[in-house]
Design a protein around this motif. Sequence first.
Motif, PDB file in Angstrom:
ATOM      1  N   SER A   2       0.927  -1.291   0.117  1.00  0.00           N
ATOM      2  CA  SER A   2       0.136  -0.092  -0.149  1.00  0.00           C
ATOM      3  C   SER A   2       0.763   1.477   0.081  1.00  0.00           C
ATOM      4  N   ALA A   3       2.165   1.095   0.420  1.00  0.00           N
ATOM      5  CA  ALA A   3       2.788   2.460   0.660  1.00  0.00           C
ATOM      6  C   ALA A   3       3.477   2.777  -0.906  1.00  0.00           C
ATOM      7  N   ASN A   4       3.696   1.607  -1.956  1.00  0.00           N
ATOM      8  CA  ASN A   4       3.986   2.078  -3.154  1.00  0.00           C
ATOM      9  C   ASN A   4       2.805   1.758  -4.257  1.00  0.00           C
ATOM     10  N   ALA A   5       1.705   1.654  -3.789  1.00  0.00           N
ATOM     11  CA  ALA A   5       0.553   1.557  -4.964  1.00  0.00           C
ATOM     12  C   ALA A   5       0.150   2.911  -5.231  1.00  0.00           C
ATOM     13  N   PRO A   6      -0.293   2.714  -6.366  1.00  0.00           N
ATOM     14  CA  PRO A   6      -1.113   4.334  -6.645  1.00  0.00           C
ATOM     15  C   PRO A   6      -2.180   4.537  -5.959  1.00  0.00           C
TER      16      PRO A   6
END
Length: 56
Positions: A22-26
């Motif tokens: 979730s930290a690097n998801a758009p």
Amino acid sequence: MNYALYVTEGEIGVGPEDDFNSANAPQLDVPQIVELLLTLPEVRAELAHQDPLLTC
């Protein structure tokens, strides 16, 4: 099956640099989520069967 090739051997550093989380998801805003949901056949079919008087 011999899993040694996948566990203890092979090239180090092959594959994605960071795991997908979730930290690097758009991050999508509400209009983008609506646009994405409207691409799903299940959502479109459900919306087609709604009573227009019940929608806001």
